[in-house]
Design a protein around this motif. Structure first.
Motif, PDB file in Angstrom:
ATOM      1  N   SER A   1     -67.833  -6.943  -1.860  1.00 12.12           N
ATOM      2  CA  SER A   1     -67.067  -6.841  -3.095  1.00 12.12           C
ATOM      3  C   SER A   1     -66.838  -8.218  -3.694  1.00 12.12           C
ATOM      4  CB  SER A   1     -65.697  -6.214  -2.813  1.00 12.12           C
ATOM      5  OG  SER A   1     -65.838  -4.909  -2.368  1.00 12.12           O
TER       6      SER A   1
ATOM      7  N   GLY B   1     -63.581  -6.433 -15.219  1.00 13.70           N
ATOM      8  CA  GLY B   1     -64.334  -5.232 -14.841  1.00 13.70           C
ATOM      9  C   GLY B   1     -63.975  -4.730 -13.461  1.00 13.70           C
TER      10      GLY B   1
ATOM     11  N   SER C   1     -62.748  -2.464 -10.350  1.00 12.00           N
ATOM     12  CA  SER C   1     -62.980  -1.065 -10.012  1.00 12.00           C
ATOM     13  C   SER C   1     -61.816  -0.460  -9.235  1.00 12.00           C
ATOM     14  CB  SER C   1     -64.267  -0.911  -9.202  1.00 12.00           C
ATOM     15  OG  SER C   1     -64.137  -1.616  -7.977  1.00 12.00           O
ATOM     16  N   GLU C   2     -61.012  -1.301  -8.601  1.00 10.80           N
ATOM     17  CA  GLU C   2     -59.858  -0.806  -7.849  1.00 10.80           C
ATOM     18  C   GLU C   2     -58.906  -1.945  -7.545  1.00 10.80           C
ATOM     19  OE1 GLU C   2     -60.161   0.184  -3.513  1.00 10.80           O
ATOM     20  OE2 GLU C   2     -62.308  -0.143  -3.872  1.00 10.80           O
TER      21      GLU C   2
ATOM     22  N   LEU D   1     -56.812   2.210 -12.947  1.00  8.21           N
ATOM     23  CA  LEU D   1     -57.561   1.960 -11.722  1.00  8.21           C
ATOM     24  C   LEU D   1     -56.872   2.595 -10.523  1.00  8.21           C
ATOM     25  CD1 LEU D   1     -58.347  -1.830 -12.204  1.00  8.21           C
ATOM     26  CD2 LEU D   1     -59.944   0.076 -12.433  1.00  8.21           C
TER      27      LEU D   1
ATOM     28  N   ALA E   1     -68.599  -4.210  -6.150  1.00  9.41           N
ATOM     29  CA  ALA E   1     -67.570  -3.935  -7.150  1.00  9.41           C
ATOM     30  C   ALA E   1     -66.520  -5.046  -7.156  1.00  9.41           C
ATOM     31  CB  ALA E   1     -66.906  -2.600  -6.838  1.00  9.41           C
TER      32      ALA E   1
END
Length: 179
Positions: free
Chosen positions: A2, A51, A53-54, A76, A142
Motif C-alpha cells: 500500500s 486518492g 481507498s481506506e 471511505l 492502494a
C-alpha cells in the motif's frame, strides 16, 4: 504494498476529563476540541487529492474522531488497529497529567531509548508494533491513510527532535521498507 499516508490526530480537549477529576486512563476517551474538529475538516480537504481507498486508525477517541470526520467527508471505509495505539507511558493509571508529561520529556530527552528504570515503551518497541499494523494493510498498491499518534509517526519515520503537529500529514512513501 500500500501507499501509506500517516496523519497525527487533531487537537483533543482534555478539559472535561480534568474537570471531572477522572484518572489518567480517561485521557484516551477525550474527544476533539472545537479547533481539532476544524483541523480534521481542513485535513480532509487536503487529503482528498491523494486518492485514498481506506482509513485505518488507532482505537483512541481522538484518533477515531479525526478519522471519522475524514472518512465521512471522503466516503471511505474506516477500520481500527490496536497496534496503532498511543505510546505506552508506563505511568500508573491514577497518576496525573504531570506524570505523563515527565515520562514524555524523558522519552524525548533520551530519543526514545529507555534508560535503566524507565517504565515507558521505547521507540523501537513502538516501531515494531506499528510496523506489524502496516504489514496487515492491503498489498494492492492502494493509498491508505493511517491516523495515529505523534510518537508512532516519529518512530515509524525516524523523525527526531521535533513533535509532529496536530493533523500533520507525514509522507511515508516506501511503506517503511527502507528502514
Amino acid at each position: 504494498m500500500s501507499r501509506i499516508h500517516l496523519l497525527r490526530h487533531a487537537q483533543p480537549d482534555y478539559e472535561a476529563i480534568e474537570a471531572r477529576g477522572l484518572d489518567f486512563r480517561s485521557r484516551d476517551t477525550a474527544a476533539l476540541s472545537r479547533a481539532g474538529r476544524q483541523q480534521a475538516h481542513e485535513a480532509a480537504a487536503v487529503l482528498e487529492r491523494l486518492g485514498l481507498s481506506e482509513i485505518v486508525s488507532s482505537p483512541m477517541t481522538r484518533t477515531l474522531q479525526t478519522a471519522a470526520i475524514i472518512a465521512l467527508r471522503l466516503r471511505l471505509p474506516l477500520t481500527v488497529d490496536i497496534d496503532l495505539r498511543e505510546w505506552e507511558s508506563g505511568i500508573s493509571p491514577t497518576e496525573t497529567h504531570a506524570g505523563w508529561q515527565r515520562a514524555t520529556q524523558q522519552f524525548r530527552d533520551h530519543h526514545g531509548v529507555p534508560q535503566a528504570g524507565a517504565r515507558w515503551e521505547g521507540a523501537e518497541q513502538i516501531r515494531e508494533r506499528a510496523t506489524a499494523a502496516l504489514a496487515r494493510l492491503p498489498r494492492d498498491g492502494a493509498a491508505v491513510l493511517v491516523v495515529t499518534h505523534a510518537f508512532v509517526i516519529e518512530a515509524l519515520t525516524g523523525i527526531d527532535g521535533r513533535t509532529v503537529g496536530f493533523c500533520e500529514h507525514v509522507p511515508f512513501p516506501d511503506g517503511g521498507r527502507s528502514r
